[in-house]
Scaffold this motif. Structure first.
Motif, PDB file in Angstrom:
ATOM      1  N   GLU A 259     -50.724  16.205  52.334  1.00  0.00           N
ATOM      2  CA  GLU A 259     -49.483  15.604  52.839  1.00  0.00           C
ATOM      3  C   GLU A 259     -48.330  15.827  51.858  1.00  0.00           C
ATOM      4  OE1 GLU A 259     -48.805  14.228  55.863  1.00  0.00           O
ATOM      5  OE2 GLU A 259     -50.794  14.980  56.326  1.00  0.00           O
ATOM      6  N   ILE A 260     -48.586  15.665  50.575  1.00  0.00           N
ATOM      7  CA  ILE A 260     -47.538  15.903  49.576  1.00  0.00           C
ATOM      8  C   ILE A 260     -47.176  17.380  49.567  1.00  0.00           C
ATOM      9  CG2 ILE A 260     -46.981  15.820  47.107  1.00  0.00           C
ATOM     10  CD1 ILE A 260     -48.814  13.317  46.983  1.00  0.00           C
ATOM     11  N   GLY A 261     -48.177  18.248  49.743  1.00  0.00           N
ATOM     12  CA  GLY A 261     -47.914  19.685  49.815  1.00  0.00           C
ATOM     13  C   GLY A 261     -46.975  20.033  50.968  1.00  0.00           C
ATOM     14  N   LYS A 262     -47.125  19.342  52.088  1.00  0.00           N
ATOM     15  CA  LYS A 262     -46.208  19.561  53.221  1.00  0.00           C
ATOM     16  C   LYS A 262     -44.780  19.180  52.849  1.00  0.00           C
ATOM     17  CE  LYS A 262     -49.682  18.654  56.760  1.00  0.00           C
ATOM     18  NZ  LYS A 262     -50.105  17.694  57.798  1.00  0.00           N
ATOM     19  N   LEU A 263     -44.644  18.084  52.096  1.00  0.00           N
ATOM     20  CA  LEU A 263     -43.314  17.675  51.641  1.00  0.00           C
ATOM     21  C   LEU A 263     -42.714  18.719  50.703  1.00  0.00           C
ATOM     22  CD1 LEU A 263     -43.942  13.886  50.881  1.00  0.00           C
ATOM     23  CD2 LEU A 263     -42.588  14.833  52.747  1.00  0.00           C
ATOM     24  N   VAL A 264     -43.551  19.226  49.801  1.00  0.00           N
ATOM     25  CA  VAL A 264     -43.087  20.261  48.866  1.00  0.00           C
ATOM     26  C   VAL A 264     -42.657  21.502  49.640  1.00  0.00           C
ATOM     27  CG1 VAL A 264     -43.820  21.839  47.019  1.00  0.00           C
ATOM     28  CG2 VAL A 264     -44.436  19.418  46.907  1.00  0.00           C
ATOM     29  N   ASP A 265     -43.470  21.923  50.624  1.00  0.00           N
ATOM     30  CA  ASP A 265     -43.121  23.097  51.428  1.00  0.00           C
ATOM     31  C   ASP A 265     -41.791  22.913  52.133  1.00  0.00           C
ATOM     32  OD1 ASP A 265     -45.391  24.465  50.716  1.00  0.00           O
ATOM     33  OD2 ASP A 265     -46.504  23.966  52.556  1.00  0.00           O
ATOM     34  N   GLY A 266     -41.593  21.747  52.732  1.00  0.00           N
ATOM     35  CA  GLY A 266     -40.332  21.476  53.431  1.00  0.00           C
ATOM     36  C   GLY A 266     -39.151  21.505  52.485  1.00  0.00           C
ATOM     37  N   TYR A 267     -39.340  20.941  51.308  1.00  0.00           N
ATOM     38  CA  TYR A 267     -38.266  20.914  50.312  1.00  0.00           C
ATOM     39  C   TYR A 267     -37.941  22.324  49.832  1.00  0.00           C
ATOM     40  CZ  TYR A 267     -35.489  19.272  46.369  1.00  0.00           C
ATOM     41  OH  TYR A 267     -34.466  19.052  45.486  1.00  0.00           O
ATOM     42  N   VAL A 268     -38.970  23.117  49.586  1.00  0.00           N
ATOM     43  CA  VAL A 268     -38.765  24.495  49.131  1.00  0.00           C
ATOM     44  C   VAL A 268     -38.043  25.302  50.210  1.00  0.00           C
ATOM     45  CG1 VAL A 268     -39.969  26.652  48.555  1.00  0.00           C
ATOM     46  CG2 VAL A 268     -40.638  24.508  47.457  1.00  0.00           C
ATOM     47  N   LYS A 269     -38.423  25.106  51.469  1.00  0.00           N
ATOM     48  CA  LYS A 269     -37.736  25.819  52.560  1.00  0.00           C
ATOM     49  C   LYS A 269     -36.255  25.466  52.610  1.00  0.00           C
ATOM     50  CE  LYS A 269     -41.709  26.549  55.517  1.00  0.00           C
ATOM     51  NZ  LYS A 269     -42.417  26.168  56.731  1.00  0.00           N
TER      52      LYS A 269
ATOM     53  N   ALA B 123     -37.031  27.542  44.347  1.00  0.00           N
ATOM     54  CA  ALA B 123     -38.235  27.882  45.112  1.00  0.00           C
ATOM     55  C   ALA B 123     -39.378  28.273  44.181  1.00  0.00           C
ATOM     56  CB  ALA B 123     -37.924  29.002  46.093  1.00  0.00           C
ATOM     57  N   ALA B 124     -39.046  28.843  43.034  1.00  0.00           N
ATOM     58  CA  ALA B 124     -40.071  29.255  42.070  1.00  0.00           C
ATOM     59  C   ALA B 124     -40.814  28.057  41.476  1.00  0.00           C
ATOM     60  CB  ALA B 124     -39.431  30.086  40.959  1.00  0.00           C
ATOM     61  N   ASP B 125     -40.190  26.884  41.478  1.00  0.00           N
ATOM     62  CA  ASP B 125     -40.829  25.676  40.937  1.00  0.00           C
ATOM     63  C   ASP B 125     -41.977  25.190  41.818  1.00  0.00           C
ATOM     64  OD1 ASP B 125     -39.044  25.696  38.833  1.00  0.00           O
ATOM     65  OD2 ASP B 125     -37.676  24.247  39.765  1.00  0.00           O
ATOM     66  N   ALA B 126     -42.073  25.690  43.035  1.00  0.00           N
ATOM     67  CA  ALA B 126     -43.135  25.258  43.955  1.00  0.00           C
ATOM     68  C   ALA B 126     -44.510  25.615  43.406  1.00  0.00           C
ATOM     69  CB  ALA B 126     -42.929  25.878  45.325  1.00  0.00           C
ATOM     70  N   LYS B 127     -44.589  26.699  42.640  1.00  0.00           N
ATOM     71  CA  LYS B 127     -45.870  27.113  42.058  1.00  0.00           C
ATOM     72  C   LYS B 127     -46.385  26.029  41.113  1.00  0.00           C
ATOM     73  CE  LYS B 127     -47.865  30.729  39.183  1.00  0.00           C
ATOM     74  NZ  LYS B 127     -47.594  31.918  38.391  1.00  0.00           N
ATOM     75  N   GLU B 128     -45.516  25.509  40.268  1.00  0.00           N
ATOM     76  CA  GLU B 128     -45.904  24.450  39.341  1.00  0.00           C
ATOM     77  C   GLU B 128     -46.252  23.160  40.088  1.00  0.00           C
ATOM     78  OE1 GLU B 128     -43.008  23.871  36.246  1.00  0.00           O
ATOM     79  OE2 GLU B 128     -42.815  26.032  35.929  1.00  0.00           O
ATOM     80  N   ALA B 129     -45.526  22.875  41.154  1.00  0.00           N
ATOM     81  CA  ALA B 129     -45.802  21.677  41.944  1.00  0.00           C
ATOM     82  C   ALA B 129     -47.179  21.784  42.600  1.00  0.00           C
ATOM     83  CB  ALA B 129     -44.724  21.480  42.999  1.00  0.00           C
ATOM     84  N   SER B 130     -47.496  22.952  43.122  1.00  0.00           N
ATOM     85  CA  SER B 130     -48.810  23.162  43.737  1.00  0.00           C
ATOM     86  C   SER B 130     -49.920  23.041  42.698  1.00  0.00           C
ATOM     87  CB  SER B 130     -48.871  24.534  44.403  1.00  0.00           C
ATOM     88  OG  SER B 130     -47.968  24.593  45.479  1.00  0.00           O
ATOM     89  N   ALA B 131     -49.656  23.569  41.494  1.00  0.00           N
ATOM     90  CA  ALA B 131     -50.646  23.453  40.419  1.00  0.00           C
ATOM     91  C   ALA B 131     -50.860  21.982  40.056  1.00  0.00           C
ATOM     92  CB  ALA B 131     -50.199  24.248  39.200  1.00  0.00           C
ATOM     93  N   ALA B 132     -49.795  21.198  40.017  1.00  0.00           N
ATOM     94  CA  ALA B 132     -49.907  19.766  39.704  1.00  0.00           C
ATOM     95  C   ALA B 132     -50.720  19.039  40.778  1.00  0.00           C
ATOM     96  CB  ALA B 132     -48.521  19.145  39.574  1.00  0.00           C
ATOM     97  N   LEU B 133     -50.547  19.436  42.036  1.00  0.00           N
ATOM     98  CA  LEU B 133     -51.323  18.834  43.124  1.00  0.00           C
ATOM     99  C   LEU B 133     -52.806  19.149  42.971  1.00  0.00           C
ATOM    100  CD1 LEU B 133     -49.017  19.444  46.213  1.00  0.00           C
ATOM    101  CD2 LEU B 133     -49.642  17.246  45.219  1.00  0.00           C
ATOM    102  N   LEU B 134     -53.106  20.402  42.640  1.00  0.00           N
ATOM    103  CA  LEU B 134     -54.502  20.786  42.448  1.00  0.00           C
ATOM    104  C   LEU B 134     -55.150  20.029  41.291  1.00  0.00           C
ATOM    105  CD1 LEU B 134     -54.293  24.635  43.065  1.00  0.00           C
ATOM    106  CD2 LEU B 134     -55.335  22.901  44.543  1.00  0.00           C
TER     107      LEU B 134
END
Length: 151
Positions: free
Chosen positions: A122-132, A96-107
């Motif tokens: 849309e990709i952020g929604k996929l990341v959120d679902g995966y993290v959940k 779940a901690a890797d989501a921060k880096e994924a969000s930074a990559a999206l930005l």
């Protein structure tokens, strides 16, 4: 003919008893699957065998400069794209901690123009679902460990 109030009252009661009851459908089975609209079926019968001629006429009109025909033809040749594959750099998400880096990559991808804001959303929604799903898996593993130690 003279109408008495009693006969009027009984008529309305009879009418009410024949109407639909609250919460009860007039057609419980619903429309049969695959049933097609009557107007569509009628148009198909009328146009049967004419599709090629109509298509050629639309093309001819478009070639002579008819803007509406041109738009129709172009919409059929190259319809508006609803989605496209996107490619950008993002580290794998294993916790779940890797989501921060994924969000930074999206930005970064949005700020450099590699992704549109809507694509990133849309990709952020996929990341959120995966993290959940990762979080739920981790919580279930902790719960199993706790229940195992108490047993």
């Amino acid at each position: 003919m003279i109408v008495s109030p009693e006969s009027t009252a009984s008529k309305t009661e009879a009418e009410r008893s024949s109407r639909f009851k609250p919460g009860q459908s007039g057609n419980p089975a619903g429309k049969a699957k695959g049933t097609r609209n009557r107007a569509t079926l009628a148009l198909e019968v009328l146009l049967d065998g004419q599709a090629e001629i109509l298509t050629q006429k639309a093309i001819d009109l478009a070639l002579t400069g008819d803007i509406a025909a041109l738009r129709l033809c172009l919409d059929r040749i190259l319809p508006a794209r609803k989605d496209r594959p996107v490619s950008f750099e993002m580290q794998p998400i294993t916790t779940a901690a890797d989501a921060k880096e994924a969000s930074a990559a999206l930005l970064v991808a949005v700020s450099t123009g590699n992704l549109t804001p809507s694509e990133a959303a849309e990709i952020g929604k996929l990341v959120d679902g995966y993290v959940k799903s990762i979080e739920i898996t981790e919580v279930l593993a902790r719960l199993d460990r706790l229940e195992g130690t108490k047993a």
